[in-house]
Design a protein around this motif. Structure first.
Motif: not given
Length: 272
Positions: A164-166, A170-171, A176-180, A185-186
Motif C-alpha cells: 500500500p502506498d499509504a 505516512a513515512a 523520513a528520508k529515502c534511505g530511512q 519501512v520497505v
C-alpha cells in the motif's frame, strides 16, 4: 488418489537414489550389473537395502577428501551470489518502484529483455568482459554475473508494487528520508520476497554447470555440480551417496523455507 500416484512416480528417482546410497558396494554392483543379462532380462532396481550400511558415505566423505573440497567450492561460489543478489536487487527494485526519474520504465524494460535472454546468448559477452577484467579463469567470472542477475530485481519490484502506498506516504509525512523509508519501512514488508529471491538464486546457481565449465579452467576450483559427473562415472554406490549429499542443502532450504517461497512468489502477481 491419482495425484498420490503421480507424486510417487515423480519422486521415484529420488527415492531410489536415497535408499541405494545405504547399500553396500557389492549389492549395488550386483543390482545394476548388465554383464550376463539376456535380451529378455532387465536390471534389478531394489528399493530397500538387504543390509543397510553407511560405508558409501564413509568412503565419500573420509576416504576421498576431494568431494568435500568441491562441495566447499560450490559454497564459496553460491553464497556470495545469493548475498550479492539480495544486496543489489533490493535497492534497485526500490528505485524502480518508489523513486521517480527520467527513463525509469525504459531502463526496466531493458532489464526485462536481459532476463528473457537465454544463458547461451549471454555467455560470450560475459566471457569477453571477464577476459577484459582479467578474471576469466576464476570464480569471480561466475559470481559477478550472478550477483547482477535481473530476476531478483523483477521479483522484488513486483513485490514492492503490491505494498500500500499509504505506508510510504505516512513515512514521508513524518519526515523520513529515502534511505530511512527503504530500511525501516520497505525492507521489513518485503522479507518474504527477499527470502524467495534468495532461495530461487540458490536453486539456480547450486546446479550451475555451463558457466563453471567455460569460466573456470582449473578443475580444482570448479564446483561440485561439475565434479558430480566424474563421481557418477566411477563406483555406483559412491555415486548414489554423492548425489544424496549434493542435494541435501537444497532440500533442507526448501523444507525450511517453502512457505517463504510460496508466499513470495504468490504476492508478486497480486498487483502490476
Amino acid at each position: 488418489m491419482l495425484f498420490v500416484v503421480i507424486a510417487v512416480v515423480y519422486m521415484m528417482p529420488l527415492i531410489i537414489t536415497f535408499t541405494n546410497s545405504f547399500m553396500g558396494s557389492g549389492e549395488v554392483e550386483n543390482n545394476y550389473s548388465v554383464d550376463g543379462l539376456g535380451a529378455d532380462e532387465y536390471v534389478v532396481m531394489d528399493i530397500v537395502p538387504k543390509k543397510a550400511t553407511l560405508s558409501q558415505y564413509v568412503s565419500l566423505l573420509f576416504d576421498s577428501p576431494v568431494y568435500l573440497h568441491m562441495f566447499w567450492n560450490s559454497v564459496k561460489i553460491v553464497a556470495p551470489i545469493v548475498l550479492g543478489q539480495i544486496f543489489v536487487s533490493a535497492p534497485a527494485a526500490y528505485a524502480f518502484t518508489v523513486l521517480k526519474f527520467r527513463g525509469k520504465e525504459g531502463l526496466f524494460f531493458l532489464y526485462m529483455i536481459v532476463m528473457l535472454l537465454p544463458l547461451q546468448v549471454t555467455l560470450m559477452p560475459n566471457y569477453i568482459v571477464a577476459d577484459w577484467m582479467g578474471i576469466s579463469d576464476s570464480c569471480l567470472a561466475v559470481i559477478l554475473p550472478g550477483i547482477f542477475n535481473p530476476l531478483g530485481v523483477f521479483l522484488l519490484r513486483q513485490f514492492m508494487k503490491s505494498m500500500p502506498d499509504a505506508y510510504i506516504e505516512a513515512a514521508k509525512v513524518d519526515g523520513a528520508k529515502c534511505g530511512q523509508i527503504f530500511l525501516w519501512v520497505v525492507l521489513p514488508m518485503v522479507k518474504h520476497g527477499i527470502a524467495a529471491v534468495a532461495m530461487l538464486t540458490l536453486l539456480d546457481y547450486w546446479n550451475l554447470v555451463d558457466q563453471a565449465v567455460i569460466f573456470i579452467q582449473n578443475s580444482e576450483a570448479q564446483p561440485l555440480s561439475v565434479f558430480l559427473a566424474k563421481i557418477n562415472s566411477g563406483e555406483l554406490g559412491i555415486a548414489f551417496a554423492g548425489s544424496c549429499f549434493y542435494a541435501l542443502p537444497v532440500l533442507l532450504v526448501l523444507l525450511y523455507g517453502q512457505e517463504y517461497l510460496k508466499n513470495g512468489i504468490a504476492i508478486t502477481g497480486l498487483k502490476g
